[in-house]
Motif scaffolding. Structure first.
Motif, PDB file in Angstrom:
ATOM      1  N   SER A  72       0.823  -1.210   0.000  1.00 61.06           N
ATOM      2  CA  SER A  72       0.000   0.000   0.000  1.00 61.06           C
ATOM      3  C   SER A  72       0.853   1.255   0.000  1.00 61.06           C
ATOM      4  O   SER A  72       0.495   2.250  -0.602  1.00 61.06           O
ATOM      5  CB  SER A  72      -0.900   0.039   1.230  1.00 61.06           C
ATOM      6  OG  SER A  72      -1.441  -1.212   1.478  1.00 61.06           O
ATOM      7  N   TYR A 132     -17.861  -0.324  -7.294  1.00 58.54           N
ATOM      8  CA  TYR A 132     -17.666  -1.075  -6.049  1.00 58.54           C
ATOM      9  C   TYR A 132     -16.532  -0.491  -5.226  1.00 58.54           C
ATOM     10  O   TYR A 132     -16.605  -0.409  -4.007  1.00 58.54           O
ATOM     11  CB  TYR A 132     -17.365  -2.530  -6.398  1.00 58.54           C
ATOM     12  CG  TYR A 132     -17.236  -3.437  -5.197  1.00 58.54           C
ATOM     13  CD1 TYR A 132     -18.365  -4.008  -4.618  1.00 58.54           C
ATOM     14  CD2 TYR A 132     -15.993  -3.715  -4.645  1.00 58.54           C
ATOM     15  CE1 TYR A 132     -18.256  -4.829  -3.522  1.00 58.54           C
ATOM     16  CE2 TYR A 132     -15.876  -4.537  -3.542  1.00 58.54           C
ATOM     17  CZ  TYR A 132     -17.004  -5.091  -2.993  1.00 58.54           C
ATOM     18  OH  TYR A 132     -16.895  -5.905  -1.898  1.00 58.54           O
ATOM     19  N   LEU A 133     -15.464  -0.066  -5.893  1.00 58.30           N
ATOM     20  CA  LEU A 133     -14.270   0.371  -5.164  1.00 58.30           C
ATOM     21  C   LEU A 133     -14.213   1.881  -4.975  1.00 58.30           C
ATOM     22  O   LEU A 133     -13.195   2.412  -4.555  1.00 58.30           O
ATOM     23  CB  LEU A 133     -13.016  -0.070  -5.918  1.00 58.30           C
ATOM     24  CG  LEU A 133     -12.773  -1.565  -5.962  1.00 58.30           C
ATOM     25  CD1 LEU A 133     -11.629  -1.874  -6.902  1.00 58.30           C
ATOM     26  CD2 LEU A 133     -12.443  -2.105  -4.586  1.00 58.30           C
ATOM     27  N   ASN A 142     -15.017   4.096  -2.933  1.00 56.45           N
ATOM     28  CA  ASN A 142     -14.504   4.733  -1.715  1.00 56.45           C
ATOM     29  C   ASN A 142     -13.411   3.928  -1.031  1.00 56.45           C
ATOM     30  O   ASN A 142     -13.134   4.140   0.148  1.00 56.45           O
ATOM     31  CB  ASN A 142     -15.650   4.932  -0.730  1.00 56.45           C
ATOM     32  CG  ASN A 142     -16.712   5.792  -1.330  1.00 56.45           C
ATOM     33  OD1 ASN A 142     -16.418   6.804  -1.955  1.00 56.45           O
ATOM     34  ND2 ASN A 142     -17.964   5.374  -1.199  1.00 56.45           N
ATOM     35  N   SER A 143     -12.811   2.984  -1.749  1.00 50.99           N
ATOM     36  CA  SER A 143     -11.835   2.167  -1.023  1.00 50.99           C
ATOM     37  C   SER A 143     -10.411   2.524  -1.446  1.00 50.99           C
ATOM     38  O   SER A 143     -10.188   3.234  -2.424  1.00 50.99           O
ATOM     39  CB  SER A 143     -12.105   0.687  -1.246  1.00 50.99           C
ATOM     40  OG  SER A 143     -11.855   0.377  -2.578  1.00 50.99           O
ATOM     41  N   GLU A 144      -9.454   1.993  -0.688  1.00 52.46           N
ATOM     42  CA  GLU A 144      -8.053   2.321  -0.927  1.00 52.46           C
ATOM     43  C   GLU A 144      -7.451   1.404  -1.979  1.00 52.46           C
ATOM     44  O   GLU A 144      -8.044   0.414  -2.371  1.00 52.46           O
ATOM     45  CB  GLU A 144      -7.269   2.086   0.373  1.00 52.46           C
ATOM     46  CG  GLU A 144      -7.620   3.000   1.493  1.00 52.46           C
ATOM     47  CD  GLU A 144      -6.878   2.565   2.748  1.00 52.46           C
ATOM     48  OE1 GLU A 144      -6.905   1.363   3.067  1.00 52.46           O
ATOM     49  OE2 GLU A 144      -6.270   3.432   3.393  1.00 52.46           O
ATOM     50  N   LYS A 177      -6.814   1.459  -5.101  1.00 51.42           N
ATOM     51  CA  LYS A 177      -7.442   1.205  -6.409  1.00 51.42           C
ATOM     52  C   LYS A 177      -6.380   0.982  -7.478  1.00 51.42           C
ATOM     53  O   LYS A 177      -6.541   0.184  -8.386  1.00 51.42           O
ATOM     54  CB  LYS A 177      -8.291   2.406  -6.818  1.00 51.42           C
ATOM     55  CG  LYS A 177      -9.571   2.503  -6.037  1.00 51.42           C
ATOM     56  CD  LYS A 177     -10.519   3.449  -6.711  1.00 51.42           C
ATOM     57  CE  LYS A 177     -10.282   4.865  -6.278  1.00 51.42           C
ATOM     58  NZ  LYS A 177     -10.993   5.278  -5.099  1.00 51.42           N
ATOM     59  N   ASN A 234      -7.673  -7.124   0.490  1.00 51.06           N
ATOM     60  CA  ASN A 234      -8.170  -6.416   1.680  1.00 51.06           C
ATOM     61  C   ASN A 234      -7.131  -6.262   2.777  1.00 51.06           C
ATOM     62  O   ASN A 234      -7.296  -5.439   3.664  1.00 51.06           O
ATOM     63  CB  ASN A 234      -9.376  -7.146   2.253  1.00 51.06           C
ATOM     64  CG  ASN A 234     -10.558  -7.014   1.322  1.00 51.06           C
ATOM     65  OD1 ASN A 234     -10.625  -6.061   0.554  1.00 51.06           O
ATOM     66  ND2 ASN A 234     -11.465  -7.975   1.368  1.00 51.06           N
ATOM     67  N   PRO A 254     -12.403  -8.987  -2.801  1.00 51.04           N
ATOM     68  CA  PRO A 254     -13.494  -8.079  -3.153  1.00 51.04           C
ATOM     69  C   PRO A 254     -14.411  -8.699  -4.203  1.00 51.04           C
ATOM     70  O   PRO A 254     -13.954  -9.515  -5.013  1.00 51.04           O
ATOM     71  CB  PRO A 254     -12.772  -6.863  -3.743  1.00 51.04           C
ATOM     72  CG  PRO A 254     -11.370  -6.953  -3.284  1.00 51.04           C
ATOM     73  CD  PRO A 254     -11.081  -8.385  -3.023  1.00 51.04           C
ATOM     74  N   ASN A 259     -22.136  -4.023  -0.393  1.00 51.73           N
ATOM     75  CA  ASN A 259     -21.769  -2.618  -0.458  1.00 51.73           C
ATOM     76  C   ASN A 259     -22.894  -1.718   0.052  1.00 51.73           C
ATOM     77  O   ASN A 259     -22.665  -0.735   0.753  1.00 51.73           O
ATOM     78  CB  ASN A 259     -21.442  -2.272  -1.913  1.00 51.73           C
ATOM     79  CG  ASN A 259     -20.332  -1.268  -1.999  1.00 51.73           C
ATOM     80  OD1 ASN A 259     -20.188  -0.449  -1.102  1.00 51.73           O
ATOM     81  ND2 ASN A 259     -19.554  -1.322  -3.059  1.00 51.73           N
TER      82      ASN A 259
END
Lengths: 451, 480
Positions: free
Chosen positions: A351, B97-98, B100-102, B104, B148, B237, B353
């Motif tokens: 990350s 789907y992604l 708002n997630s980190e 990407k 994840n 995911p 979601n």
């Protein structure tokens, strides 16, 4: 240019003397490294050549010989050293001069070793390498490192003595030290001589059961030093044994080495899986990977499959050198951020630091021997030829060894992805990341280009 | 031209993957632009190849006597059509789907690389190339499984690696054996000549090779008892489960088995070696066990995963019923199951979601809140169970027909049992979604998530209703 091969040794030696400068050191050393890398590339594409240093004729003068096997080892040295150089420039903010002295001695020693073609020059190069290696270990100045470097020193000295005994017998009986001259003569005592030399090389290579000194020494050095030690310094003895196996009939010895190599692969991998710190894991992985270089020795004895065996050996050595250097440098990145060698404290590189992550990802895949790395082609060639000559255990061990590698690489990959509040994060100088990434990438895609 | 097209298929998503790794995490618009243009370009190339046959082959020599060979043939093209099309839809879904997630950037990089490896598998014209892309697929999907970054994700990743690397080792060993005999294992309709000869001379070795290759591919196909990685991989995911664990990865395994039977050993030899029978029983068992285990799963995605175990074995069973009917049935079900299962997985992702619901028990009355998604879920469940006029019913029909020629009398009853079980584990929960009071706290979903679901949902019935699948314009015309 007529003295290209000489320059491969000469330029790094120039680097050694430049290391004592106070001003302009960085830029001059960079030029030296870059030029040496270019020369290595040129040597790789030229593939063969012979040169007498200073015009003095062999056997009085020093002969340097380049062929298929040595050219790929020269390239391996060049690429690894160049990126370790870039890394070390950032790693040591105010680089202590002595690091560069040892660094360039290693480079000169390695190039000298791979180009030499008589037993005495090989001996000189080995001694240069051992002393520089010992100093590199000691330079991290912890108690652990000092102790490890002393062990390393003693074991090298013992190995050197055994080697000298072998060389002495050869000189007494054959009156020459050049490998190719010597290969044409025959005498029963040569077997003992070669046996002594081979044992000494196996000790220097940390082949099981002589492996005990390697893990503490490689793990306690600073990251750039560990990278040099683990990626490069274990290669020369293996290279020489391969050379000897190509030129001489050493049937039983090869088989014994091959079996010891198999044990080394199993033992090193299993020990690597049990480690809790990154550098110990990598050091045991080196013990396992050294096993491959010995595992394949019997194949050198078959005229029809020599080419495949040479190819497999150079591919494996090249891939392992780059991948292991990348891994050890990445352990340096991890320590740079977390101030600790603990595996569980490794930052989640996937990350936070994509370049380092890709370096670990690619070099991990190369160590496992996944396509498209050269490790895969080496494994495939070993498998194919071992079935063809009926030495099935070589192929079987090569395939299973890849799986075992997967098991000890997995913890590293896992830590790259896992998120946790305990894990530190922070800035890593960009060139330290680029070196890790480039070495990993080249080791992985090298297979496509036949490296 | 032909070479360029083959390389475009392979490189369009590869380059998209590389570009994705270079752009900034926050550059959403650029990311969408890159992925959509790569997707559209690839669909365009696929359409061209579908309309115009090209017979060019591409070779790269890796080392002496060992080469990678790529070619577009009907069998491969059908898989390419399916995966490119569903990849395009899943990419759109994944944007939503992604949102708002980190991470990407990492996700789309590896997403593109894995689809590139899948296309490589479809293009491979010899076993070595197949193996190469097969391992690259493992490598590029691992980061998606552990995306994840949780403990359970790491564990699933470890299990995934153990299974896939072992299967790779098995395949590599068989490759070594084949090359050591002087063969090159190229995919030829009717069988590779070297292997046919080998099967005549040394049937024991041929049998061993066949079994090793079969099981190395069955791992990725998620066949019982090698399915455990698939169930664990459900921590990934939803778009990953949708595309990779319903289409790309598992279908690559099944596709490989098709290649193994019809292009490597050839029908004749497989029939003579006689292994199709015991393996057929195993596939049958896998159908049954997958369905039974699915009954007991509370987690939606795990239930769908067990359903995949069962449905994938339909494909394997089809291929194992050696003959024209068998290969057609298997290939058809690759399409049918891909379309139906991807819909179900995407629906599961939407529920998760919007409502945070992962368990089936949390989905009561969700139909009132999310009618379109739930409708698609219902339709696809019905199709999967084999409701008349659906893709699922057509596959079952084809399988039954193929079973006659090899004398697998038990296939008919088995399919009936499986249909009943599918009704219980999938259609009943889908119906229950429409009963009760609607849940209140629901997050509004982006359009990007509902559109792909509606398209694939409709596709699980539309082809049959609109006039069969054999027409000249249907991609299924490749299945003769």
């Amino acid at each position: 240019m007529s003295s290209e091969l000489g320059l491969l040794v000469g330029l790094p030696l120039l680097g050694v003397s430049l290391s004592f400068l106070k001003k302009l050191r960085g830029i001059l050393l960079f030029c030296v490294s870059f030029l040496t890398l270019l020369l290595s590339l040129r040597a790789y594409f030229k593939k063969n050549g012979f040169e007498e240093v200073g015009g003095w004729q062999v056997p009085l003068g020093i002969g340097l010989r380049l062929d298929e096997l040595s050219s790929s080892f020269i390239l391996m040295t060049g690429v690894v050293c160049f990126f370790v150089f870039l890394y070390a420039l950032s790693f040591f903010k105010r680089a202590p001069g002595f690091f560069w002295v040892f660094f360039f001695s290693v480079w000169a020693g390695l190039n000298g070793f791979f180009l030499s073609e008589d037993f005495f020059n090989l001996y000189v190069a080995t001694e240069v390498l051992s002393l520089a290696g010992v100093s590199l270990v000691a330079s991290s100045r912890t108690n652990r490192a000092i102790k490890a470097s002393l062990d390393y020193l003693f074991i090298s000295l013992i190995a050197s003595l055994i080697y000298l005994m072998g060389v002495g017998i050869i000189y007494l009986r054959a009156g020459t030290l050049s490998i190719s001259d010597f290969a044409s003569k025959e005498s029963p005592s040569f077997e003992y001589a070669l046996g002594l030399i081979a044992i000494s090389l196996a000790i220097k290579c940390a082949l099981f059961p002589f492996h005990f000194w390697l893990a503490p020494a490689h793990a306690s050095a600073l990251a750039p030093a560990s990278a040099l030690l683990s990626a490069l310094l274990i290669k020369p003895p293996a290279y020489l044994i391969a050379r000897i196996s190509l030129e001489f009939e050493t049937g039983e010895l090869k088989l014994i080495f091959s079996i010891l190599g198999s044990i080394a692969i199993a033992f090193g991998s299993i020990m690597a899986m049990r480690q809790q710190t990154i550098k110990m894991l990598l050091a045991y992985s080196t013990i396992a990977q050294v096993g491959y270089l010995f595992l394949m020795l019997p194949l050198f004895g078959f005229e029809d499959f020599k080419q495949d065996a040479i190819k497999a050996m150079s591919l494996h050595a090249f891939t392992h050198a780059l991948a292991k250097a990348s891994m050890f440098l990445s352990s340096g990145n991890s320590i740079y951020v977390s101030k600790s060698d603990e595996l569980s404290l490794m930052p989640s590189f996937a990350s936070s630091h994509p370049l380092t992550f890709f370096g670990i990802f690619f070099s991990g895949a190369s160590l496992m021997g996944l396509p498209v790395s050269g490790g895969f082609i080496a494994k495939f060639l070993l498998l194919k030829t071992s079935i063809q000559v009926g030495l099935y255990h070589i192929g079987l061990v090569a395939v299973l060894g890849g799986l075992l590698a997967g098991l000890y690489i997995y913890p590293l990959w896992k830590e790259c992805f896992e998120k946790s509040d305990k894990k530190p994060s922070g800035y890593i100088p960009i060139w330290m990341e680029i070196s890790v990434f480039s070495l990993g990438l080249i080791s992985f895609i090298g297979g496509i280009f036949g490296l | 031209m032909g070479e360029f097209l083959i390389l475009s298929l392979l490189l369009s998503s590869f380059l998209a993957g590389v570009l994705n790794s270079l752009i900034d995490e926050r550059a959403s618009k650029t990311r969408i632009l890159i992925n959509l243009s790569a997707g559209i370009y690839k669909l365009f190339v696929v359409f061209y190849l579908f309309k115009n046959k090209i017979s060019q082959e591409l070779y790269f020599e890796i080392t002496q006597g060992v080469e990678v060979a790529l070619k577009v043939d009907d069998f491969g093209l059908s898989f390419i059509i399916l995966s490119s099309f569903l990849w395009f839809l899943t990419t759109i879904y994944a944007f939503g789907y992604l949102e708002n997630s980190e991470n990407k950037r990492r996700f789309f990089t590896f997403f593109n690389l894995s689809i590139s490896s899948t296309i490589g598998i479809a293009l491979s014209n010899n076993l070595l190339s197949f193996f190469l892309f097969y391992e690259l697929l493992t490598l590029s999907t691992y980061p998606l499984v552990v995306h994840n970054g949780t403990k359970s994700a790491s564990k699933a990743g470890g299990i995934y690696l153990i299974y896939t690397l072992s299967s790779g080792a098995l395949m590599l060993t068989s490759l070594g054996l084949i090359y050591a005999q002087g063969g090159s294992a190229s995919f030829t309709k009717g069988g590779d000549l070297n292997l046919i000869e080998l099967a005549d001379k040394n049937p024991t070795l041929a049998k061993a090779l066949f079994l090793m290759l079969f099981f190395s591919m069955a791992v990725k196909a998620g066949m019982f008892p090698l399915h455990s990685w698939l169930i664990n991989a459900m921590v990934a995911p939803a778009p990953v489960s949708a595309l990779l664990h319903a289409v790309a990865v598992v279908k690559s395994g099944a596709f490989g088995i098709g290649r193994l039977i019809y292009y490597l050993f050839g029908k004749q030899q497989v029939l003579e070696l006689g292994l199709y029978e015991p393996l057929g029983y195993l596939a049958g068992l896998s159908i049954l066990i997958g369905s039974i285990f699915a009954l007991f799963q509370k987690d939606i995605k795990k239930r769908l995963a067990f359903s995949t175990v069962s449905q994938m074995s339909y494909i394997l069973l089809g291929f194992l019923m050696v003959g024209e009917g068998g290969i057609n049935a298997g290939l058809f079900h690759i399409f049918a199951h891909g379309i139906m299962k991807i819909t179900l997985f995407m629906c599961a992702g939407s529920y998760e979601n919007a409502l945070g619901a992962k368990k089936l028990s949390e989905l009561r009355a969700v139909g009132r809140a999310m009618p379109m998604t739930s409708l698609a879920f219902l339709i696809s469940s019905l199709a999967l169970a084999g409701f008349p006029m659906s893709l699922g019913s057509k596959s079952k029909e084809m399988l039954k027909q193929a079973s006659i020629s090899v004398g697998f009398w038990w296939v008919g009853p088995l399919l009936l049992i499986s249909t009943v079980l599918t009704f219980i584990y999938l259609v009943l929960p889908a119906l229950r979604m429409w009963v009760g009071k609607a849940p209140k706290d629901k997050r509004a979903l982006p359009k990007a998530m509902s559109l792909p679901i509606l398209i694939t949902g409709a596709l699980s019935f539309a082809p049959m209703i609109l006039g069969g699948v054999e027409g000249g314009n249907s991609p299924l015309r490749l299945i003769k």
